[in-house]
Each structure stands twice: as structure tokens, then as C-alpha cells.
Design an enzyme around this catalytic site. Structure first.
Site, mmCIF file in Angstrom:
data_model
loop_
_atom_site.group_PDB
_atom_site.id
_atom_site.type_symbol
_atom_site.label_atom_id
_atom_site.label_comp_id
_atom_site.label_asym_id
_atom_site.label_seq_id
_atom_site.Cartn_x
_atom_site.Cartn_y
_atom_site.Cartn_z
ATOM 1 N N LYS A 1 -8.258 -18.219 32.576
ATOM 2 C CA LYS A 1 -8.263 -17.257 33.683
ATOM 3 C C LYS A 1 -8.714 -15.880 33.199
ATOM 4 O O LYS A 1 -9.550 -15.231 33.837
ATOM 5 C CB LYS A 1 -6.859 -17.206 34.292
ATOM 6 C CG LYS A 1 -6.713 -16.277 35.470
ATOM 7 C CD LYS A 1 -5.534 -16.667 36.330
ATOM 8 C CE LYS A 1 -4.199 -16.218 35.793
ATOM 9 N NZ LYS A 1 -4.000 -14.767 35.775
ATOM 10 N N SER A 2 -8.172 -15.429 32.069
ATOM 11 C CA SER A 2 -8.528 -14.090 31.571
ATOM 12 C C SER A 2 -10.016 -14.008 31.251
ATOM 13 O O SER A 2 -10.687 -13.024 31.573
ATOM 14 C CB SER A 2 -7.735 -13.778 30.290
ATOM 15 O OG SER A 2 -6.378 -13.674 30.585
ATOM 16 N N GLY B 1 -3.384 -9.476 39.485
ATOM 17 C CA GLY B 1 -3.165 -8.205 38.790
ATOM 18 C C GLY B 1 -4.336 -7.853 37.893
ATOM 19 O O GLY B 1 -4.721 -6.689 37.780
ATOM 20 N N ARG C 1 3.596 -4.713 42.816
ATOM 21 C CA ARG C 1 3.555 -4.636 41.346
ATOM 22 C C ARG C 1 3.090 -3.252 40.886
ATOM 23 O O ARG C 1 2.272 -2.613 41.536
ATOM 24 C CB ARG C 1 2.643 -5.743 40.793
ATOM 25 C CG ARG C 1 3.218 -7.122 41.069
ATOM 26 C CD ARG C 1 2.326 -8.226 40.584
ATOM 27 N NE ARG C 1 2.180 -8.215 39.142
ATOM 28 C CZ ARG C 1 1.331 -9.003 38.474
ATOM 29 N NH1 ARG C 1 0.566 -9.851 39.149
ATOM 30 N NH2 ARG C 1 1.264 -8.944 37.174
ATOM 31 N N ASP D 1 2.729 -15.287 29.378
ATOM 32 C CA ASP D 1 2.650 -16.118 30.588
ATOM 33 C C ASP D 1 3.319 -17.485 30.394
ATOM 34 O O ASP D 1 3.418 -18.264 31.344
ATOM 35 C CB ASP D 1 1.183 -16.325 30.987
ATOM 36 C CG ASP D 1 0.552 -15.024 31.467
ATOM 37 O OD1 ASP D 1 1.297 -14.120 31.892
ATOM 38 O OD2 ASP D 1 -0.684 -14.897 31.404
ATOM 39 N N LYS E 1 5.882 -9.544 37.060
ATOM 40 C CA LYS E 1 4.738 -10.459 37.180
ATOM 41 C C LYS E 1 4.631 -10.895 38.650
ATOM 42 O O LYS E 1 5.168 -10.242 39.525
ATOM 43 C CB LYS E 1 4.916 -11.646 36.227
ATOM 44 C CG LYS E 1 4.799 -11.253 34.755
ATOM 45 C CD LYS E 1 3.368 -10.869 34.404
ATOM 46 C CE LYS E 1 3.217 -10.479 32.941
ATOM 47 N NZ LYS E 1 1.905 -9.895 32.662
ATOM 48 N N ARG F 1 10.063 -13.301 37.058
ATOM 49 C CA ARG F 1 10.105 -14.643 36.448
ATOM 50 C C ARG F 1 11.406 -14.918 35.703
ATOM 51 O O ARG F 1 11.779 -16.079 35.538
ATOM 52 C CB ARG F 1 8.890 -14.843 35.527
ATOM 53 C CG ARG F 1 7.613 -14.995 36.327
ATOM 54 C CD ARG F 1 6.375 -15.179 35.456
ATOM 55 N NE ARG F 1 5.231 -15.519 36.297
ATOM 56 C CZ ARG F 1 3.961 -15.434 35.909
ATOM 57 N NH1 ARG F 1 3.675 -15.032 34.688
ATOM 58 N NH2 ARG F 1 2.995 -15.773 36.736
ATOM 59 N N ARG G 1 2.963 -19.990 38.131
ATOM 60 C CA ARG G 1 3.544 -20.525 36.886
ATOM 61 C C ARG G 1 4.962 -21.051 37.118
ATOM 62 O O ARG G 1 5.415 -21.955 36.415
ATOM 63 C CB ARG G 1 3.504 -19.469 35.782
ATOM 64 C CG ARG G 1 2.065 -19.016 35.495
ATOM 65 C CD ARG G 1 1.840 -18.485 34.116
ATOM 66 N NE ARG G 1 0.574 -17.759 34.062
ATOM 67 C CZ ARG G 1 -0.629 -18.329 33.913
ATOM 68 N NH1 ARG G 1 -0.743 -19.632 33.794
ATOM 69 N NH2 ARG G 1 -1.726 -17.587 33.885
HETATM 70 C C1 S3P Z 1 -3.888 -10.797 31.507
HETATM 71 C C2 S3P Z 1 -2.960 -10.107 30.772
HETATM 72 C C3 S3P Z 1 -1.508 -10.351 30.850
HETATM 73 C C4 S3P Z 1 -1.191 -11.667 31.536
HETATM 74 C C5 S3P Z 1 -2.025 -11.911 32.748
HETATM 75 C C6 S3P Z 1 -3.512 -11.891 32.407
HETATM 76 C C7 S3P Z 1 -5.314 -10.436 31.353
HETATM 77 O O1 S3P Z 1 -0.918 -9.319 31.582
HETATM 78 O O2 S3P Z 1 0.174 -11.733 31.877
HETATM 79 O O3 S3P Z 1 -1.720 -13.182 33.322
HETATM 80 O O4 S3P Z 1 -6.184 -11.242 31.726
HETATM 81 O O5 S3P Z 1 -5.591 -9.351 30.834
HETATM 82 P P1 S3P Z 1 -0.506 -7.946 30.838
HETATM 83 O O6 S3P Z 1 -1.661 -7.551 30.040
HETATM 84 O O7 S3P Z 1 -0.230 -6.941 31.897
HETATM 85 O O8 S3P Z 1 0.713 -8.294 30.032
#
Ligand code: S3P
EC number: 2.5.1.19
Length: 448
Positions: A38-39, A111, A140, A335, A362, A366, A408
């Protein structure tokens, strides 16, 4: 869905996932793949949109979150071909060239979309943008990115002292800063680095522990001028920079593989191979913790694919032992804590998770939700302000539980249900499609 173990029912536009393990028990077997990371999917779409020339993306996650990113960047002027896993072409519009859409940009549940995009919008002078998201995202905290952007000269307005979406952004010529982030957050780090791309000078972010570094890896591949100091967890971008289109092959998401790694570890007799999983060291806290707990994991066929390490992971059942999860490990498995809570329920001894207060902001709280829903099934979990204390070694009994519309949570509860006696119903289970639309069909496949 036909299997008697796993069935999906639509009730008033919501989906209920019903899991009924046979009384003789079940085991999970097979070779599976998980959807794209996803990232990395978000970043490939964003950098592709900002680059000069064409970017080709293979293996993109087709979940709701990257769809939100694609629709926002289409509205900002990038041409993105129809989303599929085979091949997507992004015709970039060049850094600094995002156009002002006539409507609100909607980041949905994501987010990452909202926070990373804010850095880009804030640094586009002379343009005005409005951004929002679903009810979870609108609650958030955005102050973690709004504050540093304001230090750089950004103009951003929103509810609760400019900290909650919907937000209005008046793009400005920003100035470089050195930001010492109070939290290890890849979203905060990436937001500031993306803003820094078009700023004249050196923009630096220092974080208290290293968060996932996909932005750094991909920015370098697209030609950005970056300096990285691993000792101090600092990254600088020297702007203004130019990005050129690249080919990105997205590996499978270790956060999605995590459900099968835990399922294979806790369900007796299981043996699974999860192919093509990203094993970037900033994401492999789940592997370290499962190994600490005595899991039987083997990394096969390790290789590097477009700048990211990848492997196939084999997991076999083994009796897990409790452990402590805290400190710098937390950002490396942020996560995976919901599914690690499930692992801990079936481990011998008391597992303690600390320093994980981030989980309260989140997609749902969670810590509260995993404690309440697993306790409904008979777990012994005490909530701590920044974590969970989980007394393992007991057994679970099927119950009515809720995802709280958090992907999740939905998937973690489904894995817990495989090891419970009697039937479990997970309400609002469709949340899984945020990051893993194929979760239910793969679940059915491995349960056969
Ligand atoms: C992510 C960073 C994480 C993660 C999110 C995806 C990203 O959040 O929890 O699901 O793609 O940069 P944080 O960086 O705010 O911890």
C-alpha cells in the site's frame, strides 16, 4: 462464497463475514500471493504524477486507499490510466505543475493520501485547494503535518485549530526547515520531503526512530537529490529538484502477508508459502517478533526488485511464546500490532506491547478495539495507555464482533476466528477492501 468454513453475507449494505471452523479443527495450506504494498502504491502514483515523462507501475494495490490517491492526482492534472495490477501508465505533469481542481479532493479513508498530498498542495504557490476524507479520516490528527508545514510558511485552515479535515490550503512559496519530528512517522517525514522538492535549499527531517523509508528509496530512483544520515535518522532533500518517470514494480505488502504469517503460526498443522513479499528492513518488525516468539519462518528466494528487497516466506505451525514489543521496534511493525495481538492470545505467557499510543489515532483506536473485540471471544487482554497486556495460552470461543470499519481489525479478527471454537460473525467486514480486496477469497482458498 460456498465454503462452509468461510461465508460472506450482505446485511443492509454491510458485509458480515461468518467463520465456522470444523469441530475437528482445520489447518491452512497452500502457496499464495498478497496484493501490492500500500505504501509503495501511493508513492508510485504520486511521484509518477509529479515526474516529467511516463511512469509505469506494475503490481499496484487495487484497494480503496490507492484508488483515492489516483482520483486525487487525476483531479490535480495527472493522467493515470485505468487501474489494474498488470500495468498502469502515469503521464506526469512535472514538479510544481499540479492544477487547482474546481472541487474538493477526497482522500477517503487514507491518511497517507491526505498527509503526503498536503505537503505538495502547500508548496504550490497561487493555487487554492480543499481536502477532506471519510468520517474516520476527518477525526484523525493532521496537526502533525500542518505544524511543520506552517513553520515552512504554509497557509492551512481547518477545524480544531487547523488540525482536522476538511482543510483549506492556499499554496505558497515555502522556505526550507530542519524539522525534529516528535514521532517516528513515515507520513510526516514524507509530507515534509515532498514539500521540500520544490523549495530552494535543504529541507531536513529528523525522527526519533527510523520509520519506513519507501519515500527515500523511490525519490532517489526518480532522481531527487537526497542526503540520508542513518545515525541520526535524518533525511534531507535538496531542492528544487527534478523527477523523471520510472518503472516501479510493487512487491506484495508485508502488512497483508502478516495475517497469513500469524494464521500459519497459530493454526495447528498449517503450512503456507507467501510469494513475492516486500522485506524492506524498516517493515520487517513482524518477522523479528514472530521469530522471537518461536515461529517457524523461512525466507526463500531473496532478491531485489526496483530498489526494494523481496522474498517468498514459508510459515509452519509452531507453539508461540509470549514476548515484549516496545521501543524502536514499534515503527517497524506499526500496522501489524492488531494481528500480533492475535498471535499473543495463542502464545504461552503474557505478552506486553508498549510505546504504541500511535495506534489510538489510526483508522480506529486499534488498542481499544482489539482489546474489546478479542475479549468478547474470551481473550484476556488489558488495555494500557500505550499498549496491551495479553495473557496467552487460553482458548477463544466464537462471538459477534465488529471491525469498527477498520481494515486491519476486520482481517485480524477473521484470523482469530479460525482458531476459535464455534462460529464468529465479523460485522462491517467489507473494510478489508481498503488494503486487501482479495482477503476473503484467499481465506477460503487456504482453508480448504
Ligand atoms: C504509512 C505510514 C504509517 C502506516 C500507514 C502507512 C505510509 O503511518 O501506519 O499505514 O505509507 O507512510 P505513520 O507514518 O503515520 O506511522
Amino acid at each position: 462464497m460456498s465454503s462452509s468454513i468461510v461465508s460472506l453475507k450482505s446485511v443492509e449494505q454491510q458485509q458480515e463475514l461468518i467463520i465456522t471452523p470444523p469441530s475437528s479443527g482445520l489447518s491452512l495450506k497452500g502457496k499464495i500471493t498478497v496484493p501490492g504494498d500500500k505504501s509503495i502504491s501511493h508513492r508510485a502514483l504520486m511521484l509518477g504524477a509529479l515526474a516529467a515523462g511516463e511512469t509505469v507501475i506494475k503490481g499496484l494495490l487495487l484497494g480503496e486507499d490507492p484508488r483515492s490517491t489516483a482520483s486525487c492526482f487525476r483531479a490535480l492534472g495527472a493522467e493515470i490510466s485505468e487501474l489494474n495490477t498488470e500495468k498502469i501508465v502515469v503521464s506526469g505533469i512535472g514538479l510544481g505543475n499540479l492544477t487547482e481542481p474546481a472541487d474538493v479532493l477526497d482522500a477517503g479513508n487514507s491518511g497517507t493520501t491526505l498527509r503526503l498530498m498536503l505537503g505538495l498542495l502547500a508548496s504550490h504557490p497561487g493555487r487554492f485547494f480543499t481536502v477532506t476524507g471519510d468520517s474516520s479520516l476527518r477525526s484523525r490528527p493532521m496537526s502533525r503535518v500542518v505544524k511543520p508545514l506552517q513553520e515552512m510558511g504554509a497557509q492551512i485552515w481547518g477545524r480544531k485549530n487547523n488540525s482536522l479535515a476538511p482543510l483549506a490550503v492556499s499554496g505558497q512559496q515555502l522556505k526550507p526547515i530542519h524539522y525534529h519530528s516528535p514521532i517516528a512517522s513515515a507520513q510526516v517525514k514524507s509530507c515534509i520531503l515532498l514539500a521540500g522538492l520544490s523549495i530552494d535549499g535543504k529541507t531536513t527531517v529528523t525522527e526519533p526512530a527510523l520509520s519506513r523509508d519507501h519515500s527515500e528509496r523511490m525519490l532517489k530512483a526518480f532522481g531527487a537529490d537526497l542526503e540520508i544520515d542513518p545515525q541520526t535518522h535524518s533525511v534531507s532533500v535538496i531542492g528544487p529538484t527534478r523527477l523523471s518517470g520510472q518503472t516501479v514494480i510493487v512487491p506484495g505488502d508485508i502488512s497483508s502477508a502478516a495475517f497469513w504469517l500469524v494464521a500459519g503460526s497459530i493454526v495447528p498443522g498449517s503450512e503456507l508459502i507467501i510469494e513475492n513479499v516486500g522485506i524492506n528492513p524498516t517493515r520487517t518488525g513482524i518477522l523479528d517478533v514472530l521469530e522471537m516468539m518461536g515461529a517457524d519462518l523461512t525466507l526463500l528466494n531473496q532478491r531485489e526488485v526496483t530498489g526494494e528487497p523481496v522474498a517468498d516466506i514459508q510459515v509452519q505451525y509452531s507453539q508461540l511464546q509470549a514476548c515484549t514489543i516496545s521501543g524502536d521496534l514499534i515503527p517497524r511493525l506499526i500496522d501489524e500490532i492488531p494481528i500480533l495481538a492475535v498471535a499473543a492470545v495463542f502464545a504461552q505467557g503474557t505478552t506486553v506491547i508498549r510505546d504504541a499510543q500511535e495506534l489510538r489515532v489510526k483508522e480506529s483506536d486499534r488498542l481499544a478495539v482489539m482489546a474489546s473485540e478479542l475479549n468478547r471471544m474470551g481473550a484476556k487482554i488489558t488495555e494500557l495507555p500505550d499498549g496491551l497486556e495479553i495473557t496467552g495460552g487460553g482458548s477463544l470461543v466464537g462471538a459477534q464482533v465488529d471491525s469498527y470499519t477498520d481494515h486491519r481489525i476486520a482481517m485480524s479478527l477473521a484470523i482469530a476466528a479460525l482458531n476459535a471454537s464455534y462460529s464468529t460473525t465479523i460485522h462491517r467486514a467489507q473494510a478489508a477492501s481498503i488494503s486487501y480486496p482479495e482477503f476473503f477469497s484467499t481465506l477460503q482458498q487456504v482453508c480448504q
